[in-house]
Design a protein around this motif. Sequence first.
Motif, PDB file in Angstrom:
ATOM      1  N   LEU A  49       0.820  -1.206   0.000  1.00  0.00           N
ATOM      2  CA  LEU A  49       0.000   0.000   0.000  1.00  0.00           C
ATOM      3  C   LEU A  49       0.859   1.262   0.000  1.00  0.00           C
ATOM      4  N   PHE A  50       1.918   1.229   0.806  1.00  0.00           N
ATOM      5  CA  PHE A  50       2.781   2.408   0.894  1.00  0.00           C
ATOM      6  C   PHE A  50       3.511   2.670  -0.418  1.00  0.00           C
ATOM      7  N   PHE A  51       4.171   1.648  -0.948  1.00  0.00           N
ATOM      8  CA  PHE A  51       5.013   1.871  -2.122  1.00  0.00           C
ATOM      9  C   PHE A  51       4.210   2.099  -3.395  1.00  0.00           C
ATOM     10  N   ALA A  52       2.993   1.556  -3.475  1.00  0.00           N
ATOM     11  CA  ALA A  52       2.157   1.827  -4.640  1.00  0.00           C
ATOM     12  C   ALA A  52       1.848   3.319  -4.718  1.00  0.00           C
ATOM     13  N   ALA A  53       1.441   3.902  -3.588  1.00  0.00           N
ATOM     14  CA  ALA A  53       1.136   5.327  -3.557  1.00  0.00           C
ATOM     15  C   ALA A  53       2.402   6.175  -3.665  1.00  0.00           C
TER      16      ALA A  53
ATOM     17  N   GLY B 192      10.967  18.930  -2.451  1.00  0.00           N
ATOM     18  CA  GLY B 192      10.990  18.332  -1.118  1.00  0.00           C
ATOM     19  C   GLY B 192       9.613  18.331  -0.476  1.00  0.00           C
ATOM     20  N   SER B 193       8.872  19.438  -0.614  1.00  0.00           N
ATOM     21  CA  SER B 193       7.533  19.533  -0.049  1.00  0.00           C
ATOM     22  C   SER B 193       6.587  18.556  -0.737  1.00  0.00           C
ATOM     23  N   THR B 194       6.727  18.431  -2.047  1.00  0.00           N
ATOM     24  CA  THR B 194       5.883  17.506  -2.800  1.00  0.00           C
ATOM     25  C   THR B 194       6.116  16.064  -2.357  1.00  0.00           C
ATOM     26  N   ILE B 195       7.381  15.683  -2.193  1.00  0.00           N
ATOM     27  CA  ILE B 195       7.712  14.321  -1.748  1.00  0.00           C
ATOM     28  C   ILE B 195       7.186  14.082  -0.337  1.00  0.00           C
ATOM     29  N   PHE B 196       7.263  15.097   0.514  1.00  0.00           N
ATOM     30  CA  PHE B 196       6.769  14.954   1.886  1.00  0.00           C
ATOM     31  C   PHE B 196       5.274  14.642   1.905  1.00  0.00           C
ATOM     32  N   TYR B 197       4.479  15.384   1.132  1.00  0.00           N
ATOM     33  CA  TYR B 197       3.028  15.185   1.151  1.00  0.00           C
ATOM     34  C   TYR B 197       2.623  13.905   0.411  1.00  0.00           C
TER      35      TYR B 197
ATOM     36  N   THR C 258       4.470  11.223   0.597  1.00  0.00           N
ATOM     37  CA  THR C 258       4.771  10.239   1.640  1.00  0.00           C
ATOM     38  C   THR C 258       3.677  10.212   2.695  1.00  0.00           C
ATOM     39  N   LEU C 259       3.187  11.385   3.068  1.00  0.00           N
ATOM     40  CA  LEU C 259       2.111  11.469   4.051  1.00  0.00           C
ATOM     41  C   LEU C 259       0.878  10.721   3.561  1.00  0.00           C
ATOM     42  N   PHE C 260       0.527  10.920   2.293  1.00  0.00           N
ATOM     43  CA  PHE C 260      -0.612  10.199   1.729  1.00  0.00           C
ATOM     44  C   PHE C 260      -0.343   8.696   1.691  1.00  0.00           C
TER      45      PHE C 260
ATOM     46  N   ALA D  24      -4.090   8.244  -8.008  1.00  0.00           N
ATOM     47  CA  ALA D  24      -4.463   9.265  -7.029  1.00  0.00           C
ATOM     48  C   ALA D  24      -3.223  10.002  -6.521  1.00  0.00           C
ATOM     49  N   ALA D  25      -2.156   9.257  -6.214  1.00  0.00           N
ATOM     50  CA  ALA D  25      -0.909   9.877  -5.749  1.00  0.00           C
ATOM     51  C   ALA D  25      -0.268  10.695  -6.865  1.00  0.00           C
ATOM     52  N   PHE D  26      -0.342  10.186  -8.098  1.00  0.00           N
ATOM     53  CA  PHE D  26       0.199  10.931  -9.238  1.00  0.00           C
ATOM     54  C   PHE D  26      -0.541  12.259  -9.401  1.00  0.00           C
ATOM     55  N   ALA D  27      -1.878  12.217  -9.251  1.00  0.00           N
ATOM     56  CA  ALA D  27      -2.672  13.441  -9.356  1.00  0.00           C
ATOM     57  C   ALA D  27      -2.304  14.413  -8.240  1.00  0.00           C
ATOM     58  N   LEU D  28      -2.077  13.896  -7.032  1.00  0.00           N
ATOM     59  CA  LEU D  28      -1.676  14.753  -5.914  1.00  0.00           C
ATOM     60  C   LEU D  28      -0.347  15.431  -6.214  1.00  0.00           C
ATOM     61  N   GLY D  29       0.624  14.650  -6.690  1.00  0.00           N
ATOM     62  CA  GLY D  29       1.917  15.223  -7.033  1.00  0.00           C
ATOM     63  C   GLY D  29       1.800  16.286  -8.107  1.00  0.00           C
TER      64      GLY D  29
END
Length: 235
Positions: A8-12, A149-154, A156-158, A133-138
């Motif tokens: 779940l983590f690595f897919a997102a 850095g901020s993008t990677i942080f959020y 990761t949070l998701f 969904a994660a791609f759209a967030l990025g």
Amino acid sequence: MIWKSLLLFFAAFLGGLAVFLFKGDNHKQLRLILSFSGAYLFAITVLHLIPDAYRGNDNLVGVFILVGFLFQIVLEQFSDGIEHGHMHVHGEPSFPLSIIFSLCLHGFLEGMPLAQGQQNQLVFGIALHHIPAAFALGTVLLRNHQSKGSTIFYITLFAVMAPAGYYFSQALSTGGVGNLQHYFNRIMGVVIGIFLHISTTILFEAGPDHKFNKRKMIAVLLGVGIALGGFMNEL
């Protein structure tokens, strides 16, 4: 248990990081993954989650399914439908706090049903769904001029939200969190309603003018077919 959380983590996480590799709005492969995961998630909900939720003979489960369905409609007023892979930015670029909060809450709730039984098929469905969904967030974060850095942080949070929902629900179902395990099926009803809204919206928005092309039709039929095949194998 651990492999579910890692998947779940690595897919997102990797789906979100892909935004640094692919530019532009034409992401046909991601749209196919979205169509496949929407169909797969819908089939898993109908074949597994709904029967399991009613197994406890709680007549109010249906009410909570409706609550979950309506809750997702409200949630999308803040997320702009990013759960469906939408990457729209409206008005002047600004920090998309409501989108991040809504998507993280959505991810947390999606992880909750995984504590009920094996649910291996659902793990794959959620993992696939979280890639676009994660791609759209990025994409939204970068378009709003967030740093790398901020993008990677959020992202990761998701990515940690679904595993967090899984562990919370596991504690809930085993009585590790007070006596809330008695209401587990009702909580699952809310999650089922969310899944039904997300999956059907993905399917209805599968193409321009809500029409399916041949590739997306194959992706949808494949998603349903794999879920059905797994279900029949368990009988």
